[in-house]
Design a protein around this motif. Structure first.
Motif, PDB file in Angstrom:
ATOM      1  N   TYR A 236       0.631  -1.275  -0.041  1.00  0.00           N
ATOM      2  CA  TYR A 236       0.010  -0.024   0.110  1.00  0.00           C
ATOM      3  C   TYR A 236       0.837   1.336   0.069  1.00  0.00           C
ATOM      4  CZ  TYR A 236      -3.580   3.448   1.118  1.00  0.00           C
ATOM      5  OH  TYR A 236      -4.362   4.568   1.203  1.00  0.00           O
ATOM      6  N   LEU A 237       2.014   1.370   0.758  1.00  0.00           N
ATOM      7  CA  LEU A 237       2.898   2.372   0.922  1.00  0.00           C
ATOM      8  C   LEU A 237       3.566   2.668  -0.186  1.00  0.00           C
ATOM      9  CD1 LEU A 237       3.180   2.551   4.674  1.00  0.00           C
ATOM     10  CD2 LEU A 237       1.337   3.863   3.260  1.00  0.00           C
ATOM     11  N   GLY A 238       4.202   1.381  -0.874  1.00  0.00           N
ATOM     12  CA  GLY A 238       5.352   1.354  -2.074  1.00  0.00           C
ATOM     13  C   GLY A 238       4.567   0.999  -3.048  1.00  0.00           C
ATOM     14  N   ASP A 239       5.442   0.715  -4.328  1.00  0.00           N
ATOM     15  CA  ASP A 239       5.087   0.349  -5.274  1.00  0.00           C
ATOM     16  C   ASP A 239       5.240  -1.025  -5.681  1.00  0.00           C
ATOM     17  OD1 ASP A 239       7.670   0.415  -5.603  1.00  0.00           O
ATOM     18  OD2 ASP A 239       7.762   2.044  -7.273  1.00  0.00           O
ATOM     19  N   ARG A 240       5.456  -1.897  -4.712  1.00  0.00           N
ATOM     20  CA  ARG A 240       5.811  -3.228  -4.977  1.00  0.00           C
ATOM     21  C   ARG A 240       4.748  -4.167  -5.188  1.00  0.00           C
ATOM     22  NH1 ARG A 240       9.420  -5.489  -0.318  1.00  0.00           N
ATOM     23  NH2 ARG A 240       9.342  -7.326  -1.456  1.00  0.00           N
ATOM     24  N   ALA A 241       4.744  -5.061  -5.916  1.00  0.00           N
ATOM     25  CA  ALA A 241       3.439  -5.773  -6.351  1.00  0.00           C
ATOM     26  C   ALA A 241       3.115  -6.834  -5.368  1.00  0.00           C
ATOM     27  CB  ALA A 241       3.758  -6.645  -7.657  1.00  0.00           C
ATOM     28  N   LEU A 242       1.943  -6.794  -4.827  1.00  0.00           N
ATOM     29  CA  LEU A 242       1.479  -7.973  -3.899  1.00  0.00           C
ATOM     30  C   LEU A 242       0.579  -9.051  -4.634  1.00  0.00           C
ATOM     31  CD1 LEU A 242       0.876  -8.315  -0.863  1.00  0.00           C
ATOM     32  CD2 LEU A 242      -1.454  -7.267  -1.137  1.00  0.00           C
ATOM     33  N   LEU A 243       1.357 -10.001  -4.789  1.00  0.00           N
ATOM     34  CA  LEU A 243       1.010 -10.929  -5.865  1.00  0.00           C
ATOM     35  C   LEU A 243      -0.069 -11.918  -5.095  1.00  0.00           C
ATOM     36  CD1 LEU A 243       4.261 -12.339  -7.195  1.00  0.00           C
ATOM     37  CD2 LEU A 243       2.885 -10.608  -8.061  1.00  0.00           C
ATOM     38  N   THR A 244      -0.880 -12.168  -6.115  1.00  0.00           N
ATOM     39  CA  THR A 244      -2.407 -12.961  -5.209  1.00  0.00           C
ATOM     40  C   THR A 244      -1.770 -14.309  -5.055  1.00  0.00           C
ATOM     41  OG1 THR A 244      -3.781 -11.836  -6.652  1.00  0.00           O
ATOM     42  CG2 THR A 244      -4.587 -13.885  -5.625  1.00  0.00           C
ATOM     43  N   GLY A 245      -1.967 -14.693  -3.880  1.00  0.00           N
ATOM     44  CA  GLY A 245      -1.409 -16.060  -3.317  1.00  0.00           C
ATOM     45  C   GLY A 245      -0.231 -16.253  -2.934  1.00  0.00           C
ATOM     46  N   ALA A 246       0.596 -15.149  -2.834  1.00  0.00           N
ATOM     47  CA  ALA A 246       1.901 -15.033  -2.276  1.00  0.00           C
ATOM     48  C   ALA A 246       2.182 -13.877  -1.309  1.00  0.00           C
ATOM     49  CB  ALA A 246       3.027 -14.649  -3.495  1.00  0.00           C
ATOM     50  N   GLN A 247       1.217 -13.806  -0.519  1.00  0.00           N
ATOM     51  CA  GLN A 247       1.311 -12.603   0.556  1.00  0.00           C
ATOM     52  C   GLN A 247       2.635 -13.199   1.336  1.00  0.00           C
ATOM     53  OE1 GLN A 247      -1.500 -14.384  -0.033  1.00  0.00           O
ATOM     54  NE2 GLN A 247      -2.876 -12.938  -0.815  1.00  0.00           N
ATOM     55  N   PRO A 248       3.033 -12.204   2.147  1.00  0.00           N
ATOM     56  CA  PRO A 248       4.099 -12.599   3.214  1.00  0.00           C
ATOM     57  C   PRO A 248       3.405 -13.126   4.491  1.00  0.00           C
ATOM     58  CG  PRO A 248       4.251 -10.291   2.640  1.00  0.00           C
ATOM     59  CD  PRO A 248       2.986 -10.809   1.790  1.00  0.00           C
ATOM     60  N   ARG A 249       3.815 -14.587   4.702  1.00  0.00           N
ATOM     61  CA  ARG A 249       3.348 -15.277   5.752  1.00  0.00           C
ATOM     62  C   ARG A 249       4.325 -16.077   6.064  1.00  0.00           C
ATOM     63  NH1 ARG A 249      -1.664 -18.424   3.510  1.00  0.00           N
ATOM     64  NH2 ARG A 249      -2.205 -16.171   2.722  1.00  0.00           N
ATOM     65  N   PRO A 250       4.313 -16.887   7.236  1.00  0.00           N
ATOM     66  CA  PRO A 250       5.374 -17.689   7.798  1.00  0.00           C
ATOM     67  C   PRO A 250       5.574 -18.719   6.859  1.00  0.00           C
ATOM     68  CG  PRO A 250       4.244 -16.901   9.794  1.00  0.00           C
ATOM     69  CD  PRO A 250       3.323 -16.449   8.444  1.00  0.00           C
ATOM     70  N   ASP A 251       6.549 -19.179   6.291  1.00  0.00           N
ATOM     71  CA  ASP A 251       7.060 -20.400   5.582  1.00  0.00           C
ATOM     72  C   ASP A 251       7.121 -21.504   6.450  1.00  0.00           C
ATOM     73  OD1 ASP A 251       8.053 -22.255   3.920  1.00  0.00           O
ATOM     74  OD2 ASP A 251       9.073 -20.584   2.507  1.00  0.00           O
ATOM     75  N   ASP A 252       6.484 -22.416   6.505  1.00  0.00           N
ATOM     76  CA  ASP A 252       6.720 -23.658   7.318  1.00  0.00           C
ATOM     77  C   ASP A 252       7.667 -24.470   6.743  1.00  0.00           C
ATOM     78  OD1 ASP A 252       5.169 -24.632   5.667  1.00  0.00           O
ATOM     79  OD2 ASP A 252       3.447 -25.280   6.931  1.00  0.00           O
ATOM     80  N   THR A 253       8.208 -24.274   5.545  1.00  0.00           N
ATOM     81  CA  THR A 253       9.119 -25.300   5.023  1.00  0.00           C
ATOM     82  C   THR A 253      10.604 -24.951   5.500  1.00  0.00           C
ATOM     83  OG1 THR A 253       7.753 -25.679   3.248  1.00  0.00           O
ATOM     84  CG2 THR A 253       9.899 -26.271   2.863  1.00  0.00           C
ATOM     85  N   LEU A 254      10.794 -23.719   5.095  1.00  0.00           N
ATOM     86  CA  LEU A 254      12.227 -23.427   5.425  1.00  0.00           C
ATOM     87  C   LEU A 254      12.478 -22.338   6.678  1.00  0.00           C
ATOM     88  CD1 LEU A 254      13.595 -22.447   1.929  1.00  0.00           C
ATOM     89  CD2 LEU A 254      13.774 -24.594   3.176  1.00  0.00           C
ATOM     90  N   GLY A 255      13.460 -22.499   7.606  1.00  0.00           N
ATOM     91  CA  GLY A 255      13.505 -21.521   8.651  1.00  0.00           C
ATOM     92  C   GLY A 255      15.037 -21.332   8.909  1.00  0.00           C
ATOM     93  N   PHE A 256      15.177 -20.855  10.125  1.00  0.00           N
ATOM     94  CA  PHE A 256      16.605 -20.691  10.912  1.00  0.00           C
ATOM     95  C   PHE A 256      16.091 -20.387  12.330  1.00  0.00           C
ATOM     96  CE2 PHE A 256      14.857 -16.262  10.135  1.00  0.00           C
ATOM     97  CZ  PHE A 256      15.331 -15.836  11.041  1.00  0.00           C
ATOM     98  N   THR A 257      17.388 -20.580  12.990  1.00  0.00           N
ATOM     99  CA  THR A 257      17.170 -20.292  14.336  1.00  0.00           C
ATOM    100  C   THR A 257      18.641 -19.583  15.063  1.00  0.00           C
ATOM    101  OG1 THR A 257      17.127 -21.633  16.685  1.00  0.00           O
ATOM    102  CG2 THR A 257      18.236 -22.900  14.897  1.00  0.00           C
ATOM    103  N   THR A 258      18.299 -18.954  15.989  1.00  0.00           N
ATOM    104  CA  THR A 258      19.588 -18.369  16.528  1.00  0.00           C
ATOM    105  C   THR A 258      20.000 -19.148  17.869  1.00  0.00           C
ATOM    106  OG1 THR A 258      18.364 -16.737  17.842  1.00  0.00           O
ATOM    107  CG2 THR A 258      19.097 -15.902  15.753  1.00  0.00           C
TER     108      THR A 258
END
Length: 441
Positions: A236-258
């Motif tokens: 909304y505030l920028g000009d990047r595309a919000l692709l349908t079906g690809a909203q930023p959400r936690p990806d339960d396939t890849l991760g990392f830990t500190t």
């Protein structure tokens, strides 16, 4: 990818701390490439060579790490406290009209706000005279003048620590800014009464160019809703595309830990099940504030990683995610893997445990290793002359067997392995005592 470029990418993604790789997991680079950082159990030279040349071995352990993170997120209380998510693809191509994407983001921001309200994180603050919250004694002593009454010190007021919603967080301010703009455009002015107006929004560079700040926040916010709001605001505030079906959400396939050591604790807790207690609390200490000796305050109780309590053994097990330089050096007993601090702490734990349970415990430091004959390998015992009950045993746990057992990939006879380990420890104790009768293990 060249080593220098790879190192740069890890630094940019916060995988490097004090010149050392501190994270374990998956890291996406700016061009969409994937970097995999395996646990420290793989840092022996022979394993590094095998990872480099044996594709099947490398692939198995990469996919096993994926399963390890999935189980950590869904089956333990680590969740997002220790495991973050790796963005599926940081590089997005503009395949849709930015105006339509901005409109779609506005619709989603409006719907999210009507369901959940303004996004507000919690922060710690201090309040006076709030018995429902913990007293912050150092602050109370510093700010409140005590009263003396018949030799007793009385504080007329106390300072307490409280968690409150924080509307000053930059994401909350950007969220409110965008919502006010949206409702002003839709004519829904009745919503504006509940959304704070930021007086700095007109002149602040953060509001003039919010996109860099939103990108920086992706490294700090991992909750489902927080990342969704981040993605909507980005569109909304920028000009990047919000692709349908690809909203930023936690990806339960890849991760990392500190903090892979915390995951290693859960694995060891499983290995020593059913007679193991994870994150066992020891007795609290007491703090006496000078000069008063009559009103000690309890301090935070220490926590052990795993306590094994059955008929065959009573043991305090400390999970250590250290790199063992090379298996040949480790198993010939020429190297002490734990630090002096590790051993000091175990002695304190042992005495606290004895005071609480009236049982003498065996102290074990458990390190992940690779390629040993069995699940456990007893490396040795460290103690101090003249200091009774200072014995700490170092044990290597086969990382591959332990992980495969934890994620359900393969069964191993844990009971038999544990019985063998206890037998070896008890036998080694007797041999040490026979050879050194003056020592008190």
């Amino acid at each position: 990818m060249q080593p220098r470029h790879l190192w740069t990418q890890l630094i940019e993604n916060d995988f490097i701390e004090h010149g050392v790789i501190s994270n374990v997991g998956f890291c996406r680079t700016a061009d969409g490439s994937l970097i995999v950082v395996l646990p420290k159990a793989f840092q022996a030279r022979n394993l590094q060579d095998r990872l480099k040349h044996d594709q099947d071995f490398r692939t198995r352990h990469v996919f096993r790490l994926v399963r390890l993170f999935r189980k950590t997120i869904y089956d333990t209380n680590c969740t997002i406290q220790y495991v973050g998510v790796t963005p599926a693809n940081p590089v997005r191509t503009k395949t849709a009209d930015p105006l339509l994407d901005s409109l779609e983001a506005a619709i989603r921001l409006r719907a999210d706000y009507r369901r959940n309200g303004l996004w507000l994180p919690k922060r710690r603050t201090r309040v006076r005279n709030s018995p429902a919250h913990t007293i912050t004694w150092p602050t109370t002593i510093r700010l409140i003048a005590p009263l003396l009454d018949a030799g007793t010190i009385i504080f007329p007021e106390t300072i307490h620590e409280k968690r409150i919603r924080d509307p000053s967080h930059i994401l909350s301010r950007l969220h409110a800014y965008a919502l006010r703009d949206i409702f002003a455009r839709t004519g829904e002015t009745h919503f504006l009464r509940d959304i704070p107006q930021d007086p700095e929004s007109r002149n602040s560079p953060v509001f003039r160019n919010p996109i860099p700040h939103l990108r920086a926040l992706r490294r700090q916010i991992f909750s489902d809703r927080g990342r969704l709001v981040l993605g909507y605001l980005d569109a909304y505030l920028g000009d990047r595309a919000l692709l349908t079906g690809a909203q930023p959400r936690p990806d339960d396939t890849l991760g990392f830990t500190t903090a892979f050591e915390r995951i290693w604790e859960h694995i060891l807790s499983h290995i020593f099940t059913p007679n193991a207690k994870h994150r066992f609390q020891l007795p609290q200490g007491k703090w006496f504030q000078y000069p008063d000796a009559n009103a000690p305050q309890p301090t935070k109780a220490p926590m052990t990683d795993v306590v094994l309590d059955d008929d065959s053994a009573f043991a305090i097990i400390d999970a250590k995610d250290y790199a063992l330089s090379d298996s040949l050096r480790v198993f010939n007993g020429s190297r002490l893997a734990g630090s002096h601090n590790d051993h000091y702490k175990q002695i304190i734990y042992r005495h606290l445990m004895m005071a609480q349970h009236r049982r003498d415990a065996t102290n074990i430091l458990a390190f992940p290793s690779f390629g040993q004959p069995g699940l456990f390998a007893l490396a040795g015992c460290h103690l101090w002359d003249g200091l009774p009950q200072s014995a700490v045993f170092e044990v290597y746990v086969d990382y591959e067997r332990a992980v495969k057992s934890w994620i359900g990939e393969e069964r191993c006879d844990i009971v038999a392995s544990l019985h063998e380990l206890v037998t070896n420890i008890n036998g080694f104790k007797r041999r040490i005592h026979i050879a050194n009768p003056a020592l008190q293990l």
